[in-house]
Design a protein around this motif. Structure first.
Motif, PDB file in Angstrom:
ATOM      1  N   SER A 165      -2.061   3.412   4.267  1.00  0.00           N
ATOM      2  CA  SER A 165      -3.049   2.443   4.744  1.00  0.00           C
ATOM      3  C   SER A 165      -2.552   0.997   4.715  1.00  0.00           C
ATOM      4  CB  SER A 165      -4.353   2.575   3.953  1.00  0.00           C
ATOM      5  OG  SER A 165      -4.126   2.306   2.573  1.00  0.00           O
ATOM      6  N   ALA A 166      -1.622   0.646   3.829  1.00  0.00           N
ATOM      7  CA  ALA A 166      -1.117  -0.727   3.751  1.00  0.00           C
ATOM      8  C   ALA A 166       0.008  -0.994   4.744  1.00  0.00           C
ATOM      9  CB  ALA A 166      -0.630  -1.020   2.329  1.00  0.00           C
ATOM     10  N   VAL A 167       0.539   0.045   5.348  1.00  0.00           N
ATOM     11  CA  VAL A 167       1.668  -0.099   6.276  1.00  0.00           C
ATOM     12  C   VAL A 167       1.125  -0.444   7.663  1.00  0.00           C
ATOM     13  CG1 VAL A 167       3.698   1.026   7.253  1.00  0.00           C
ATOM     14  CG2 VAL A 167       2.923   1.642   4.944  1.00  0.00           C
ATOM     15  N   PRO A 168       1.591  -1.548   8.252  1.00  0.00           N
ATOM     16  CA  PRO A 168       1.101  -1.924   9.587  1.00  0.00           C
ATOM     17  C   PRO A 168       1.366  -0.815  10.611  1.00  0.00           C
ATOM     18  CG  PRO A 168       2.369  -3.713   8.601  1.00  0.00           C
ATOM     19  CD  PRO A 168       2.544  -2.514   7.714  1.00  0.00           C
ATOM     20  N   ASP A 169       0.446  -0.663  11.548  1.00  0.00           N
ATOM     21  CA  ASP A 169       0.559   0.365  12.584  1.00  0.00           C
ATOM     22  C   ASP A 169       1.860   0.240  13.371  1.00  0.00           C
ATOM     23  OD1 ASP A 169      -1.854   1.541  11.898  1.00  0.00           O
ATOM     24  OD2 ASP A 169      -3.001   0.398  13.383  1.00  0.00           O
ATOM     25  N   ALA A 170       2.245  -0.987  13.712  1.00  0.00           N
ATOM     26  CA  ALA A 170       3.475  -1.191  14.489  1.00  0.00           C
ATOM     27  C   ALA A 170       4.697  -0.690  13.718  1.00  0.00           C
ATOM     28  CB  ALA A 170       3.637  -2.666  14.842  1.00  0.00           C
ATOM     29  N   LEU A 171       4.706  -0.909  12.418  1.00  0.00           N
ATOM     30  CA  LEU A 171       5.816  -0.425  11.598  1.00  0.00           C
ATOM     31  C   LEU A 171       5.831   1.099  11.549  1.00  0.00           C
ATOM     32  CD1 LEU A 171       8.191  -0.780   9.691  1.00  0.00           C
ATOM     33  CD2 LEU A 171       6.566  -1.120   7.839  1.00  0.00           C
ATOM     34  N   MET A 172       4.676   1.708  11.417  1.00  0.00           N
ATOM     35  CA  MET A 172       4.612   3.174  11.383  1.00  0.00           C
ATOM     36  C   MET A 172       5.073   3.763  12.715  1.00  0.00           C
ATOM     37  SD  MET A 172       3.971   4.307   8.418  1.00  0.00           S
ATOM     38  CE  MET A 172       3.891   6.024   8.909  1.00  0.00           C
ATOM     39  N   GLN A 173       4.759   3.110  13.814  1.00  0.00           N
ATOM     40  CA  GLN A 173       5.209   3.597  15.120  1.00  0.00           C
ATOM     41  C   GLN A 173       6.728   3.526  15.232  1.00  0.00           C
ATOM     42  OE1 GLN A 173       3.046   1.423  18.091  1.00  0.00           O
ATOM     43  NE2 GLN A 173       1.143   2.529  17.696  1.00  0.00           N
ATOM     44  N   MET A 174       7.333   2.456  14.734  1.00  0.00           N
ATOM     45  CA  MET A 174       8.786   2.325  14.756  1.00  0.00           C
ATOM     46  C   MET A 174       9.439   3.291  13.770  1.00  0.00           C
ATOM     47  SD  MET A 174       9.359  -1.816  15.257  1.00  0.00           S
ATOM     48  CE  MET A 174      10.351  -1.862  13.837  1.00  0.00           C
ATOM     49  N   PHE A 175       8.813   3.486  12.618  1.00  0.00           N
ATOM     50  CA  PHE A 175       9.355   4.360  11.577  1.00  0.00           C
ATOM     51  C   PHE A 175       9.311   5.819  12.024  1.00  0.00           C
ATOM     52  CE2 PHE A 175       9.238   6.557   7.422  1.00  0.00           C
ATOM     53  CZ  PHE A 175      10.292   5.922   6.781  1.00  0.00           C
ATOM     54  N   GLY A 176       8.268   6.169  12.746  1.00  0.00           N
ATOM     55  CA  GLY A 176       8.110   7.544  13.214  1.00  0.00           C
ATOM     56  C   GLY A 176       7.506   8.432  12.143  1.00  0.00           C
ATOM     57  N   MET A 177       7.650   9.735  12.317  1.00  0.00           N
ATOM     58  CA  MET A 177       7.108  10.706  11.379  1.00  0.00           C
ATOM     59  C   MET A 177       7.743  10.493  10.008  1.00  0.00           C
ATOM     60  SD  MET A 177       5.168  13.444  10.893  1.00  0.00           S
ATOM     61  CE  MET A 177       4.953  14.351  12.391  1.00  0.00           C
ATOM     62  N   ALA A 178       6.905  10.336   8.999  1.00  0.00           N
ATOM     63  CA  ALA A 178       7.383  10.134   7.634  1.00  0.00           C
ATOM     64  C   ALA A 178       7.437  11.482   6.914  1.00  0.00           C
ATOM     65  CB  ALA A 178       6.462   9.173   6.886  1.00  0.00           C
ATOM     66  N   GLU A 179       8.592  11.769   6.363  1.00  0.00           N
ATOM     67  CA  GLU A 179       8.803  13.028   5.648  1.00  0.00           C
ATOM     68  C   GLU A 179       8.978  12.720   4.166  1.00  0.00           C
ATOM     69  OE1 GLU A 179      12.696  15.017   6.128  1.00  0.00           O
ATOM     70  OE2 GLU A 179      11.486  16.760   6.669  1.00  0.00           O
ATOM     71  N   PHE A 180       8.162  13.339   3.305  1.00  0.00           N
ATOM     72  CA  PHE A 180       8.245  13.095   1.870  1.00  0.00           C
ATOM     73  C   PHE A 180       9.639  13.448   1.367  1.00  0.00           C
ATOM     74  CE2 PHE A 180       7.761  14.404  -2.584  1.00  0.00           C
ATOM     75  CZ  PHE A 180       7.262  13.221  -3.107  1.00  0.00           C
ATOM     76  N   ALA A 181      10.252  12.517   0.606  1.00  0.00           N
ATOM     77  CA  ALA A 181      11.609  12.739   0.091  1.00  0.00           C
ATOM     78  C   ALA A 181      11.618  12.936  -1.419  1.00  0.00           C
ATOM     79  CB  ALA A 181      12.512  11.576   0.470  1.00  0.00           C
ATOM     80  N   LEU A 182      10.960  12.039  -2.165  1.00  0.00           N
ATOM     81  CA  LEU A 182      10.963  12.160  -3.618  1.00  0.00           C
ATOM     82  C   LEU A 182       9.934  11.242  -4.256  1.00  0.00           C
ATOM     83  CD1 LEU A 182      13.441  10.044  -5.499  1.00  0.00           C
ATOM     84  CD2 LEU A 182      13.857  10.224  -3.073  1.00  0.00           C
ATOM     85  N   GLU A 183       9.687  11.514  -5.525  1.00  0.00           N
ATOM     86  CA  GLU A 183       8.852  10.634  -6.346  1.00  0.00           C
ATOM     87  C   GLU A 183       9.619  10.382  -7.629  1.00  0.00           C
ATOM     88  OE1 GLU A 183       5.324  12.228  -9.156  1.00  0.00           O
ATOM     89  OE2 GLU A 183       5.438  13.283  -7.235  1.00  0.00           O
ATOM     90  N   PHE A 184       9.491   9.158  -8.160  1.00  0.00           N
ATOM     91  CA  PHE A 184      10.173   8.829  -9.410  1.00  0.00           C
ATOM     92  C   PHE A 184       9.516   7.628 -10.064  1.00  0.00           C
ATOM     93  CE2 PHE A 184      12.311   6.357  -6.181  1.00  0.00           C
ATOM     94  CZ  PHE A 184      12.601   5.148  -6.792  1.00  0.00           C
ATOM     95  N   GLU A 185       9.856   7.421 -11.333  1.00  0.00           N
ATOM     96  CA  GLU A 185       9.368   6.284 -12.104  1.00  0.00           C
ATOM     97  C   GLU A 185      10.257   5.087 -11.778  1.00  0.00           C
ATOM     98  OE1 GLU A 185       7.018   4.103 -14.699  1.00  0.00           O
ATOM     99  OE2 GLU A 185       6.711   6.219 -14.231  1.00  0.00           O
ATOM    100  N   LEU A 186       9.670   4.052 -11.205  1.00  0.00           N
ATOM    101  CA  LEU A 186      10.411   2.847 -10.850  1.00  0.00           C
ATOM    102  C   LEU A 186      10.140   1.768 -11.883  1.00  0.00           C
ATOM    103  CD1 LEU A 186      12.209   1.327  -8.864  1.00  0.00           C
ATOM    104  CD2 LEU A 186      10.152   0.753  -7.572  1.00  0.00           C
ATOM    105  N   THR A 187      11.199   1.272 -12.495  1.00  0.00           N
ATOM    106  CA  THR A 187      11.111   0.180 -13.464  1.00  0.00           C
ATOM    107  C   THR A 187      12.029  -0.942 -12.991  1.00  0.00           C
ATOM    108  OG1 THR A 187      12.949   0.960 -14.823  1.00  0.00           O
ATOM    109  CG2 THR A 187      10.760   1.851 -15.339  1.00  0.00           C
ATOM    110  N   PRO A 188      11.846  -2.166 -13.509  1.00  0.00           N
ATOM    111  CA  PRO A 188      12.689  -3.286 -13.078  1.00  0.00           C
ATOM    112  C   PRO A 188      14.180  -3.074 -13.359  1.00  0.00           C
ATOM    113  CG  PRO A 188      10.772  -4.106 -14.236  1.00  0.00           C
ATOM    114  CD  PRO A 188      10.768  -2.611 -14.391  1.00  0.00           C
TER     115      PRO A 188
END
Length: 81
Positions: A25-48
């Motif tokens: 929902s936070a990703v602009p529509d124009a960006l999603m159109q350029m990005f195309g189909m999004a395929e889940f790759a991974l999840e992880f704990e992100l720290t600084p």
């Protein structure tokens, strides 16, 4: 922060990081159109201090908090979309 990473099926080495799984929902529509189909790759704990292959963890965290997403594109010497 747990983050969820999606790869673009349209553009090799383009990745979209999200703070909530499958919430584009936070990703602009124009960006999603350029990005195309999004395929889940991974999840992880992100720290600084986490080392990422092609991104700065603090910048990714900042973008997730401020924009609700982070777009990782291939190196500049590759062709654009």
């Amino acid at each position: 922060m747990i983050c969820y990473v999606y790869r673009s099926r349209r553009r090799a080495d383009a990745y979209l990081y999200l703070p909530c799984q499958d919430d584009f929902s936070a990703v602009p529509d124009a960006l999603m159109q350029m990005f195309g189909m999004a395929e889940f790759a991974l999840e992880f704990e992100l720290t600084p201090v986490r080392r990422l292959a092609q991104a700065d963890a603090e910048q990714v965290l900042g973008n997730l908090r401020e924009q609700g997403f982070h777009l990782q594109m291939p190196p500049a010497n590759d062709r654009p979309f």
